[in-house]
Write an enzyme that holds these catalytic residues in place. Structure first.
Site, PDB file in Angstrom:
ATOM      1  N   LYS A  33      35.951  97.708 -11.120  1.00 30.42           N
ATOM      2  CA  LYS A  33      34.909  98.726 -11.297  1.00 30.42           C
ATOM      3  C   LYS A  33      33.527  98.115 -11.526  1.00 30.42           C
ATOM      4  O   LYS A  33      32.531  98.643 -11.047  1.00 30.42           O
ATOM      5  CB  LYS A  33      35.267  99.663 -12.445  1.00 30.42           C
ATOM      6  CG  LYS A  33      35.149  99.054 -13.828  1.00 30.42           C
ATOM      7  CD  LYS A  33      35.389 100.091 -14.905  1.00 30.42           C
ATOM      8  CE  LYS A  33      35.218  99.493 -16.282  1.00 30.42           C
ATOM      9  NZ  LYS A  33      33.874  98.988 -16.543  1.00 30.42           N
ATOM     10  N   THR A  34      33.482  96.982 -12.261  1.00 33.11           N
ATOM     11  CA  THR A  34      32.186  96.345 -12.508  1.00 33.11           C
ATOM     12  C   THR A  34      31.576  95.862 -11.201  1.00 33.11           C
ATOM     13  O   THR A  34      30.367  95.995 -10.969  1.00 33.11           O
ATOM     14  CB  THR A  34      32.347  95.170 -13.487  1.00 33.11           C
ATOM     15  OG1 THR A  34      32.943  95.657 -14.698  1.00 33.11           O
ATOM     16  CG2 THR A  34      31.000  94.538 -13.797  1.00 33.11           C
TER      17      THR A  34
END
Length: 711
Positions: A33-34
């Protein structure tokens, strides 16, 4: 463009290239997700030609913000990230309120009070209202005030629904008045005041909405109502709201987080685009299958099907130990064996538990084995007395109206300024409506305390004058030298040297700020979180709570204490919402593991000095048989532990029971075992048995078919 999208899987690429408009990215654990969030910002700048000044990206920790800015700098260059609004909710709100201080009705040099300061203000409010803090616990009162602010309820709109909340409402009003008198805000104020400003001031709202074409939010499932309203207001004109999160990892309701914000987002934005990131890059498929089996029982969730290309890996070891000490010893022994076999480095291993109290037995086992460990949750750097003292000095330089910080340092080191003198000073300042510094400069106080006060006031005024001339680092040096605090700490003892080393580390932080103003330095310090202080390079096993494990990952994970009443916690038993959060907590713990996962539970557990048989956590029963290895450690060892414990703890059987502790028995289904206790129940008896293969059971002597073995 190739470098930004290169290496993304189809789901990640779909998220990064999503068209303008509201989007919810459901990011499973370990799904990158980052990378997606960072790539989205880089994509907007490079492919959509959006000026960075018009992009806001919000994170939950300063560490995450720093890492994201570093990644973006590598991707698009430092020149394109300088004007990007990137930071935590609180830091972004602090900047907004300082920039629009006049329209918000604030002084731009306001102080941000930390947790200890807030409790002190609650205590002051209780005292002014003649309320006994022993009867009305300041931490409980503060929790009620914080909950109200998270829901955007001001003191004027506070509606009590019980006698306690009526008291809390009265304290809330006085608490806020004290904050304003000290030109201070608490953490919750940063959010609430920013939302209220945007709601009531069309000019400010329009300026903010015009500026930000895109608003991106990390860890969306952890937002509270105030944070949700904030991003809705900021994104109100262009509606390009890009939210990344995982509802299944929402574990911070006790901090005010509201996982229902995902449902609100879907209701408020009917055209919401939902993209699921299901490929996991962290864990084996075995661990993912176990996690999905646990979380799927939660109602009203959006199902995502986690998968990985890492293969299945070892089965999950589920072990039943005799008690907490045996459980802890198993952890230490297994870690030693894993390290000996080079299956993991010590720093790649974590031991997780539901409550801090559970660490005692584990710490004892590590100490006995002479094995180093890291305990997350010990005294944090910024919570140490010497650090808080120095910061209080700098805060009264930044904000002379800060009476709470003044009270901390005015007689530290001792100057002969007692409580009575300070009370007179504070009363005079309040009566005149000026700061304590102005009172000291223009008034005379009698006696030795008055002379000491005059000398301190002269120093204080000098520091305030130098504030605009010196850098934060230079001012830091001057204040701790001229205040006498340096000599106060360096008293020739080892403890004094250790405290001085801590102050010097704070000095390093001050130096990193360069030419940034003192107010910004103090804001950054106030907003540092526990996770920011985590040293991921220490090569020793980490002991931490499941809550503290959020966002981390380890090659090997042990989760201990898996019994009903602990995990899930006893407070959740009659509350479906809390039980759902306990299940999410277990899900978070499982998905921290990359390769190996050990799930442990004690057959007996001590609480309030009493040892009793436990019931296995319901989460263990959720695990599919094909992913679990339920073998006991060694049958002979566990039986020996049980026999030894019985010899130390129990007396012989009552005269009217058939079975007695220590009897060897056999059961038609469970096989051979050892009797731990037998209790008469009317015409029957309840027999507690630890079986070699089946573990602990409670059986009816009449109905079970249990038989004693001869010899």
């Amino acid at each position: 463009m190739v470098s930004i999208l290169d290496g993304l899987n189809p789901q990640q690429r779909s998220a990064v290239e999503a068209p303008n408009g509201p989007a919810l990215i459901l990011a499973g654990p370990g799904s990158g997700k980052t990378r997606v969030l960072t790539s989205r910002v880089a994509y907007l700048i490079s492919a959509r030609n959006i000026y960075p000044y018009r992009i806001m990206a919000v994170t939950f920790t300063n560490k995450a913000a720093r890492e994201m800015r570093d990644r973006l700098t590598r991707m698009v260059g430092a020149d394109k990230t300088a004007d990007l609004s990137l930071g935590t909710f609180h830091s972004i709100c602090a900047r907004l309120l300082r920039r629009e201080a006049q329209r918000a009705g604030l002084d731009r040099d306001f102080t941000i009070y930390d947790s200890d300061d807030q409790i002190n203000v609650v205590k002051a409010a209780l005292a002014e209202l003649n309320l006994d803090e022993k009867k009305y616990k300041p931490s409980s009162i503060h929790a009620a005030i914080s909950a109200a602010k998270n829901e955007l309820i001001t003191p004027e709109r506070y509606q009590p629904d019980s006698y306690f909340s009526e008291i809390a409402g009265r304290v809330y009003a006085r608490y806020n008045a004290i904050l304003r008198a000290n030109n201070a805000l608490d953490f919750d104020d940063l959010l609430m005041e920013a939302v209220l400003l945007l709601r009531r001031d069309p000019a400010v709202r329009e300026k903010v909405q015009d500026r930000y074409l895109h608003v991106l939010v990390d860890e969306f499932q952890d937002t509270n109502m105030a944070q949700y309203e904030l991003i809705k207001l900021i994104a109100g004109k262009h509606c390009s709201l890009f939210c990344v999160g995982d509802v299944d990892q929402g574990i911070y309701a006790w901090r005010g987080a509201d996982h229902r914000n995902v449902l609100r987002l879907r209701e408020d934005y009917p055209d919401l685009r939902i993209i699921a990131l299901e490929q996991n890059y962290r864990s084996t498929q075995t661990i993912l299958d176990a996690a999905m089996a646990v979380i799927k029982k939660n109602p009203n969730r959006i199902h995502i099907n986690l998968f990985t290309q890492r293969g299945y890996g070892p089965k999950i070891a589920v072990r039943e130990m005799f008690n907490e000490d045996d459980e802890a010893q198993y952890v230490v022994d297994t870690i030693a064996e894993l390290v000996r076999l080079k299956a993991a480095e010590p720093g790649e291993i974590a031991v997780m538990y539901r409550t801090n109290a559970q660490s005692r037995a584990i710490e004892d086992a590590f100490v006995r084995a002479g094995m180093p460990y890291r305990l997350v949750g010990a005294t944090r750097f910024y919570a140490r007395k010497e650090i808080k003292d120095v910061l209080a000095y700098l805060r009264i330089v930044n904000n002379p109206a800060d009476v709470v910080s003044l009270q901390r340092v005015i007689n530290t080191p001792p100057r002969g300024i007692g409580d009575k003198t300070f009370a007179q000073l504070e009363a005079a300042a309040r009566a005149a409506g000026v700061t304590c510094l102005e009172v000291i400069s223009g008034s005379e106080f009698p006696g030795r305390g008055g002379r000491a006060l005059k000398e301190f006031g002269a120093l204080w005024a000098q520091w305030v004058r130098l504030r605009s001339e010196l850098s934060v680092g230079q001012l830091f040096d001057h204040v701790i030298q001229t205040s006498g605090y340096k000599d106060y700490l360096k008293d020739g003892t080892e403890e004094g040297e250790e405290r001085w080393a801590n102050v010097m580390e704070l000095r390093n932080v001050a130096a990193e700020g360069g030419d940034a103003p003192l107010s910004e330095f103090l804001s950054d310090i106030a907003l540092v979180s526990d996770v920011d202080n985590y040293d991921e390079n220490a090569n020793a096993p980490t002991l931490l709570t499941l809550h503290a494990a959020k966002g981390l990952e380890f090659r090997v994970v042990f989760i201990v204490g898996l019994v009903e009443g602990v995990l899930p916690h006893s407070r959740s038993m009659d509350d479906p919402e809390r039980m759902a959060e306990e299940r999410r907590l277990m899900y978070v713990g499982i998905t921290r593991a990359k390769e190996r996962l050990y799930l442990l539970r004690p057959f007996r557990r001590s609480q309030w000095g009493i040892s009793d048989v436990t019931e296995p956590s319901r989460f263990l029963a959720d695990l599919p048989d094909e992913v679990v290895d339920r073998k006991p450690r060694k049958n002979s060892e566990i039986m020996q532990d049980a026999a030894t414990w019985q010899g130390n703890k129990l007396v012989g059987r009552p005269a009217d029971t058939q079975f007695k502790p220590g009897d060897r028995v056999v059961h038609p289904s469970f096989g051979r075992g050892l009797v731990l206790r037998s209790t008469r129940v009317r015409d029957d008896e309840e027999v507690e048995v630890f079986f070699e293969d089946a573990g602990g059971k409670r059986l009816s002597a009449v109905l079970s078919g249990l038989k004693k073995l001869s010899g």
